[in-house]
Motif scaffolding. Structure first.
Motif, PDB file in Angstrom:
ATOM      1  N   GLY A 237     -22.953 -39.743  26.929  1.00 18.00           N
ATOM      2  CA  GLY A 237     -22.058 -39.568  25.796  1.00 18.00           C
ATOM      3  C   GLY A 237     -20.641 -40.019  26.145  1.00 18.00           C
ATOM      4  O   GLY A 237     -20.191 -39.861  27.273  1.00 18.00           O
ATOM      5  N   ASN A 238     -19.949 -40.598  25.167  1.00 16.57           N
ATOM      6  CA  ASN A 238     -18.570 -41.040  25.384  1.00 16.57           C
ATOM      7  C   ASN A 238     -17.546 -40.037  24.874  1.00 16.57           C
ATOM      8  O   ASN A 238     -16.396 -40.036  25.321  1.00 16.57           O
ATOM      9  CB  ASN A 238     -18.338 -42.382  24.684  1.00 16.57           C
ATOM     10  CG  ASN A 238     -19.263 -43.465  25.175  1.00 16.57           C
ATOM     11  OD1 ASN A 238     -20.278 -43.749  24.538  1.00 16.57           O
ATOM     12  ND2 ASN A 238     -18.946 -44.074  26.299  1.00 16.57           N
ATOM     13  N   ASP A 239     -17.975 -39.202  23.917  1.00 18.02           N
ATOM     14  CA  ASP A 239     -17.058 -38.202  23.367  1.00 18.02           C
ATOM     15  C   ASP A 239     -17.875 -37.043  22.814  1.00 18.02           C
ATOM     16  O   ASP A 239     -19.089 -37.153  22.610  1.00 18.02           O
ATOM     17  CB  ASP A 239     -16.186 -38.814  22.268  1.00 18.02           C
ATOM     18  CG  ASP A 239     -14.824 -38.139  22.159  1.00 18.02           C
ATOM     19  OD1 ASP A 239     -14.673 -37.002  22.674  1.00 18.02           O
ATOM     20  OD2 ASP A 239     -13.914 -38.735  21.573  1.00 18.02           O
ATOM     21  N   TYR A 240     -17.177 -35.922  22.558  1.00 16.27           N
ATOM     22  CA  TYR A 240     -17.848 -34.669  22.229  1.00 16.27           C
ATOM     23  C   TYR A 240     -16.964 -33.927  21.241  1.00 16.27           C
ATOM     24  O   TYR A 240     -15.813 -33.636  21.540  1.00 16.27           O
ATOM     25  CB  TYR A 240     -17.992 -33.867  23.529  1.00 16.27           C
ATOM     26  CG  TYR A 240     -19.095 -32.846  23.575  1.00 16.27           C
ATOM     27  CD1 TYR A 240     -18.937 -31.578  23.014  1.00 16.27           C
ATOM     28  CD2 TYR A 240     -20.292 -33.122  24.217  1.00 16.27           C
ATOM     29  CE1 TYR A 240     -19.938 -30.644  23.085  1.00 16.27           C
ATOM     30  CE2 TYR A 240     -21.301 -32.179  24.305  1.00 16.27           C
ATOM     31  CZ  TYR A 240     -21.121 -30.941  23.730  1.00 16.27           C
ATOM     32  OH  TYR A 240     -22.120 -30.005  23.809  1.00 16.27           O
ATOM     33  N   LEU A 241     -17.469 -33.657  20.046  1.00 13.55           N
ATOM     34  CA  LEU A 241     -16.678 -33.002  19.016  1.00 13.55           C
ATOM     35  C   LEU A 241     -17.357 -31.700  18.601  1.00 13.55           C
ATOM     36  O   LEU A 241     -18.526 -31.696  18.218  1.00 13.55           O
ATOM     37  CB  LEU A 241     -16.545 -33.938  17.810  1.00 13.55           C
ATOM     38  CG  LEU A 241     -15.314 -33.799  16.901  1.00 13.55           C
ATOM     39  CD1 LEU A 241     -14.029 -33.822  17.716  1.00 13.55           C
ATOM     40  CD2 LEU A 241     -15.303 -34.916  15.886  1.00 13.55           C
ATOM     41  N   LYS A 242     -16.620 -30.595  18.708  1.00 13.56           N
ATOM     42  CA  LYS A 242     -17.194 -29.286  18.376  1.00 13.56           C
ATOM     43  C   LYS A 242     -16.964 -28.953  16.903  1.00 13.56           C
ATOM     44  O   LYS A 242     -15.885 -29.186  16.357  1.00 13.56           O
ATOM     45  CB  LYS A 242     -16.562 -28.206  19.262  1.00 13.56           C
ATOM     46  CG  LYS A 242     -16.893 -28.389  20.747  1.00 13.56           C
ATOM     47  CD  LYS A 242     -16.152 -27.368  21.598  1.00 13.56           C
ATOM     48  CE  LYS A 242     -16.407 -27.628  23.083  1.00 13.56           C
ATOM     49  NZ  LYS A 242     -15.635 -26.719  23.955  1.00 13.56           N
TER      50      LYS A 242
END
Length: 226
Positions: A99-104
């Motif tokens: 994964g390149n980014d992670y949004l909660k």
């Protein structure tokens, strides 16, 4: 207006999926909305999106599994995970799987759009096809040429793409199975032998600069050093 940028969105909450889809479509994105991981994988294979936004908790195939399968075929496509989870180990797992980014959740649409644009810009820069300096050579992927002084060596399409991946990962080992699936479509024995032949051809074409070497890392892959 420029052509819409194609994005795959895998989200099993119908209302949230539709909100994200409609919001992105007002920003010149074409959104392929899938409600489960299996459909998302099939859509990825058939539609060739430029970026993936994957919910983690999905039926049939979760986002982590989906990302892991896609990363075996494509090391470059940007992936953003969406999740209601907040545990550190889940975040770490997401990045370890490519994964390149992670949004909660919950998140603002503006934040998602900013992150999408940032990843697309970074990916474009990393996949730049402008001529590059390769030791004493100038390598032009578009023209499929290697130039040293006034001498120009023409490359085949596959030679040029193989050299492009080696150069992009210079001084790092390029895994055999990745490049075989990327350029040959399958990592079987016969394709592996074919790749070895192309490596030999590239070595001959690069020998005018002794500082450039393509090293065979036995059982794993190749490494371009200079």
């Amino acid at each position: 207006m420029p052509k819409p940028i194609k994005i795959l969105l895998a989200e099993d909450e119908p209302s949230l999926g539709q909100i994200i889809k409609e919001s992105l479509e007002t920003r010149n994105f074409e959104v392929l909305l899938c409600e489960d991981g299996e459909k998302a994988y099939k859509t990825y294979k058939s539609e060739n999106p430029l970026l993936l936004v994957l919910d983690i908790m999905m039926p049939k195939k979760d986002g982590f599994t989906l990302a892991e399968e896609i990363r075996k075929e494509d090391q470059d496509i940007p992936i953003i995970f969406l999740t209601a989870k907040s545990l550190t180990e889940d975040v770490v797992k997401g990045f370890n799987l490519g994964g390149n980014d992670y949004l909660k959740k919950p998140f603002s649409m503006e934040e998602l759009i900013v992150r999408i644009n940032a990843l697309l810009k970074r990916n474009k820069n990393e996949n730049n096809t402008e001529p590059i300096q390769l030791g004493k050579f100038i390598f032009d992927l578009k023209k499929q040429t290697l130039q040293i002084n006034t001498h120009i060596e023409n490359l085949t399409h596959r030679e040029a793409n193989l050299l492009h991946y080696l150069a992009k990962n210079k001084n790092q080992v390029l895994e055999r199975s990745f490049i075989l699936k990327k350029l040959w479509g399958d990592d079987d024995f016969f394709n592996a032998r074919s790749m070895d032949v192309f490596i030999t051809k590239l070595r001959k074409k690069l020998k005018k600069d002794p500082a450039i070497q393509i090293i065979n890392v036995r059982g794993y892959g190749y490494k371009l050093i200079y």
